[in-house]
Motif scaffolding. Structure first.
Motif, PDB file in Angstrom:
ATOM      1  N   ARG A 214       0.832  -1.198   0.000  1.00 57.54           N
ATOM      2  CA  ARG A 214       0.000   0.000   0.000  1.00 57.54           C
ATOM      3  C   ARG A 214       0.866   1.247   0.000  1.00 57.54           C
ATOM      4  N   LEU A 215       0.564   2.141  -0.930  1.00 61.93           N
ATOM      5  CA  LEU A 215       1.288   3.399  -1.027  1.00 61.93           C
ATOM      6  C   LEU A 215       0.686   4.421  -0.069  1.00 61.93           C
ATOM      7  N   PRO A 216       1.465   5.430   0.342  1.00 59.93           N
ATOM      8  CA  PRO A 216       0.905   6.471   1.224  1.00 59.93           C
ATOM      9  C   PRO A 216      -0.312   7.126   0.590  1.00 59.93           C
ATOM     10  N   GLY A 217      -1.317   7.406   1.412  1.00 54.46           N
ATOM     11  CA  GLY A 217      -2.533   8.035   0.937  1.00 54.46           C
ATOM     12  C   GLY A 217      -2.587   9.506   1.304  1.00 54.46           C
ATOM     13  N   LEU A 218      -3.765  10.089   1.218  1.00 50.79           N
ATOM     14  CA  LEU A 218      -3.918  11.511   1.505  1.00 50.79           C
ATOM     15  C   LEU A 218      -3.622  11.856   2.956  1.00 50.79           C
ATOM     16  N   GLU A 219      -3.657  10.837   3.821  1.00 46.34           N
ATOM     17  CA  GLU A 219      -3.336  11.128   5.223  1.00 46.34           C
ATOM     18  C   GLU A 219      -1.927  11.690   5.347  1.00 46.34           C
ATOM     19  N   ALA A 220      -1.014  11.237   4.474  1.00 46.62           N
ATOM     20  CA  ALA A 220       0.353  11.757   4.502  1.00 46.62           C
ATOM     21  C   ALA A 220       0.385  13.224   4.076  1.00 46.62           C
ATOM     22  N   PHE A 221      -0.410  13.572   3.071  1.00 48.87           N
ATOM     23  CA  PHE A 221      -0.444  14.938   2.569  1.00 48.87           C
ATOM     24  C   PHE A 221      -1.089  15.892   3.579  1.00 48.87           C
ATOM     25  N   GLY A 223      -1.394  15.364   6.807  1.00 53.12           N
ATOM     26  CA  GLY A 223      -0.808  15.278   8.136  1.00 53.12           C
ATOM     27  C   GLY A 223      -1.654  14.528   9.141  1.00 53.12           C
ATOM     28  N   LYS A 224      -2.437  13.571   8.676  1.00 58.19           N
ATOM     29  CA  LYS A 224      -3.248  12.761   9.580  1.00 58.19           C
ATOM     30  C   LYS A 224      -2.521  11.461   9.908  1.00 58.19           C
ATOM     31  N   ASN A 225      -2.811  10.898  11.063  1.00 60.04           N
ATOM     32  CA  ASN A 225      -2.235   9.610  11.424  1.00 60.04           C
ATOM     33  C   ASN A 225      -3.073   8.445  10.908  1.00 60.04           C
ATOM     34  N   GLU A 226      -4.397   8.641  10.868  1.00 64.89           N
ATOM     35  CA  GLU A 226      -5.274   7.564  10.436  1.00 64.89           C
ATOM     36  C   GLU A 226      -5.523   7.662   8.926  1.00 64.89           C
ATOM     37  N   LEU A 397      -8.007  17.194  -5.694  1.00 63.65           N
ATOM     38  CA  LEU A 397      -8.075  16.413  -4.463  1.00 63.65           C
ATOM     39  C   LEU A 397      -9.327  16.831  -3.704  1.00 63.65           C
ATOM     40  N   GLN A 398     -10.347  15.988  -3.771  1.00 63.34           N
ATOM     41  CA  GLN A 398     -11.557  16.265  -3.004  1.00 63.34           C
ATOM     42  C   GLN A 398     -11.248  16.194  -1.513  1.00 63.34           C
ATOM     43  N   GLY A 399     -12.049  16.847  -0.726  1.00 62.95           N
ATOM     44  CA  GLY A 399     -11.742  17.033   0.679  1.00 62.95           C
ATOM     45  C   GLY A 399     -11.834  15.783   1.532  1.00 62.95           C
ATOM     46  N   ILE A 400     -11.209  15.866   2.697  1.00 70.97           N
ATOM     47  CA  ILE A 400     -11.387  14.887   3.757  1.00 70.97           C
ATOM     48  C   ILE A 400     -11.838  15.661   4.999  1.00 70.97           C
ATOM     49  N   SER A 401     -12.014  14.981   6.116  1.00 71.22           N
ATOM     50  CA  SER A 401     -12.641  15.613   7.279  1.00 71.22           C
ATOM     51  C   SER A 401     -11.882  16.829   7.791  1.00 71.22           C
ATOM     52  N   VAL A 402     -10.546  16.853   7.641  1.00 69.63           N
ATOM     53  CA  VAL A 402      -9.779  17.984   8.159  1.00 69.63           C
ATOM     54  C   VAL A 402      -9.607  19.105   7.137  1.00 69.63           C
ATOM     55  N   GLN A 403      -9.999  18.868   5.892  1.00 67.17           N
ATOM     56  CA  GLN A 403      -9.901  19.873   4.838  1.00 67.17           C
ATOM     57  C   GLN A 403     -11.098  19.660   3.914  1.00 67.17           C
TER      58      GLN A 403
END
Length: 530
Positions: A214-221, A223-226, A397-403
């Motif tokens: 598994r490659l890094p996902g948007l959590e890396a971009f 700054g999320k841990n989960e 990049l569509q949003g996630i909960s922190v953005q």
């Protein structure tokens, strides 16, 4: 007192009688001696449970097995079938069509280059042309296209359970998937062998069971841990909309009036885009949902379908997570309707037109392929010797909960997509279709768009037919490609070579490109400040 003694004496006589019977008839039954703890050999005679009989397994074989019925991978199935190969589709979902038919994601995003030239090619062009012309707008029309242009004559088994992916050592230290053991909806067990297996679900139903990286996902971009994926969408369906009144009113306003009432946007005979001032005024009932700017399409007859409603923190591999998200949508969309009725001219009498059965899933895990596409490939307009598609689209990049709003990371002119980005690393016969394309999480913002991966899938299906019995996909060398590209262009009008793209990174240093690919540079901001 005398009564108590009489009862006690009777009880003693009864026990004595029982003991006498036991002595006369031999030792007590095992259950009694076990309970008393007086039999040291009791464990030796415990009966083992009868093993479940092995179910009968029906065997079959084919050339290509496609897991999932998402539209993109069905272009591969159709092309391979037309090239003379046998194809079987096994769909873990109960109904076919995935995002397109069950999620009713009927607002199609076209791909165009930097000068506005349409990039859509292959069989998908008929769908996109029909959509743009207003001939394919309703679910029934999309269903007819899917059934007659993609699925016709191809066996599709829905509602299956993948029980086991069977493998063996393959060439060059890789593994080969030999067969899949699965259970049909009726409970019968089946094993199917094939030369190639295609991952075509939106949650990696097959590939996720393999030895994948598994490659890094948007959590890396962000700054999320989960782990968290791009927001899922739930299409909003309305009827009794007076689109002509809406369009006439909107375009009759001055720019200042439009901006005050609706915010930035535009409305024509077919589409309403943006109106983000009006949508931003809506206050969601909870933090897991969000209303962004509109992508609305006039379906005719007062029917409108809109892609604008986002639901955060949805895991498409978790059935319960998907169900919860759908319930959130069913609770929120009626409230959004009331907001539209009060704030959009022509929508005063609008009503709900039902709900889709499924979500628009944008993203799941990214797995390593033989080549992983990067942001610099796209903004640099890179072409590959093994191009299977010519892509284009903003790095959205569509949003996630922190953005919640998401972010745009740049707008390519156009770029090539290599076969290697659709071949799962460490396996010599697993093809990754559609949303499973090998790309970084940021590059995926553009790579994920349907025309890009639909064309790739069709090209791969054609190539599989052309090399059948001669070579494997991973054995193709650069010298094989001119002939394959020529065949694609001559027979299917798919042009993948001799294409010039604008390199928007000309003059960038290696360190700048590294930071761009890692998400440390946001291209629209950085390019303006250089």
């Amino acid at each position: 007192m005398r009564l108590k003694w009489t009862l006690l004496a009777g009880l003693v006589l009864l026990v004595a009688a029982v003991l006498a019977v036991i002595v006369m008839n031999g030792p007590a039954p095992k259950a009694l001696t076990d309970l008393s703890g007086s039999d040291p050999d009791s464990a030796a005679v415990k009966e083992e449970p009868t093993p479940e009989p092995e179910p009968d397994v029906e065997e079959a074989s084919t050339d290509i097995v496609v897991i999932g019925s998402e539209m993109e991978g069905m272009y591969l199935a159709r092309a391979a079938k037309d090239e003379g190969l046998d194809v079987v589709v096994l769909d873990p979902r109960e109904k076919i069509g995935g995002q397109l038919l069950q999620g009713e994601m009927l607002f199609l995003d076209e791909t165009r280059d930097g000068s506005g030239k349409l990039l859509v090619q292959g069989r998908a062009k008929e769908l996109f042309d029909g959509f743009r012309a207003g001939q394919i707008r309703k679910l029934s029309e999309f269903t007819d296209y899917y059934n007659n242009k993609l699925a016709k004559g191809i066996p599709i088994e829905s509602g299956i359970q993948l029980k086991k992916i069977e493998t063996k050592p393959g060439a060059n230290g890789e593994e080969t998937v030999t067969s899949i053991l699965y259970v049909k909806a009726d409970g019968s067990h089946h094993r199917i062998t094939a030369s190639y297996f295609v991952e075509n679900t939106d949650y990696a139903a097959m590939a996720g069971q393999l030895k994948v990286n598994r490659l890094p996902g948007l959590e890396a971009f962000y700054g999320k841990n989960e782990i968290e994926y791009m927001s899922a969408g739930m299409m909003m369906k309305f009827k009794n909309v007076d689109w002509q009144k809406f369009k006439t009113h909107f375009n009759g306003l001055t720019a200042a009036e439009r901006n005050k009432k609706y915010g930035y946007g535009n409305v024509n005979e077919s589409y309403a885009i943006g109106l983000s001032g009006m949508t931003s005024a809506y206050q969601p009932s909870n933090d897991r949902v969000f209303l962004r700017g509109l992508n609305a399409v006039n379906q005719r007859d007062g029917e409108v379908i809109i892609n604008a409603f986002l639901i955060y923190d949805v895991n498409p591999a978790d059935e319960q997570s998907v169900k919860e998200a759908i319930e959130l949508g069913k609770a929120e969309i009626p409230l959004i309707l009331e907001h539209f009725r009060k704030n959009i001219v022509g929508w005063e009498n609008a009503e709900l037109n039902g709900f889709p059965d499924y979500l628009y899933i944008r993203e799941y895990d990214h797995y390593e392929t033989d080549y992983v596409m990067q942001v610099s490939d796209m903004l640099g307009g890179r072409m590959f010797y093994d191009n299977v598609s010519i892509g284009g689209y903003p790095l959205d990049l569509q949003g996630i909960s922190v953005q919640k709003w998401g972010i745009e990371m740049g707008r390519p002119d156009k770029y090539g997509m290599p076969l290697r980005s659709f071949l799962l690393k460490n396996y010599d016969n697993v093809i990754m279709a559609g949303k499973n394309v090998g790309s970084s999480a940021i590059a995926y913002g553009s790579a994920r768009i349907q025309p890009n991966t639909a064309l790739a899938a069709e090209s791969i299906g054609v190539i599989l037919g052309q090399i059948d019995g001669k070579k494997k996909l991973k054995e193709l060398t650069e010298s094989d490609w001119p002939q394959l590209h020529a065949y694609l262009q001559e027979k299917y009008q798919i042009k993948l070579t001799n294409i010039q793209a604008t390199n928007k990174l000309a003059g960038w240093t290696e360190e700048e490109i590294r930071k761009l690919n890692a998400g440390e540079i946001i291209f629209p901001q950085y390019s303006r400040s250089k």
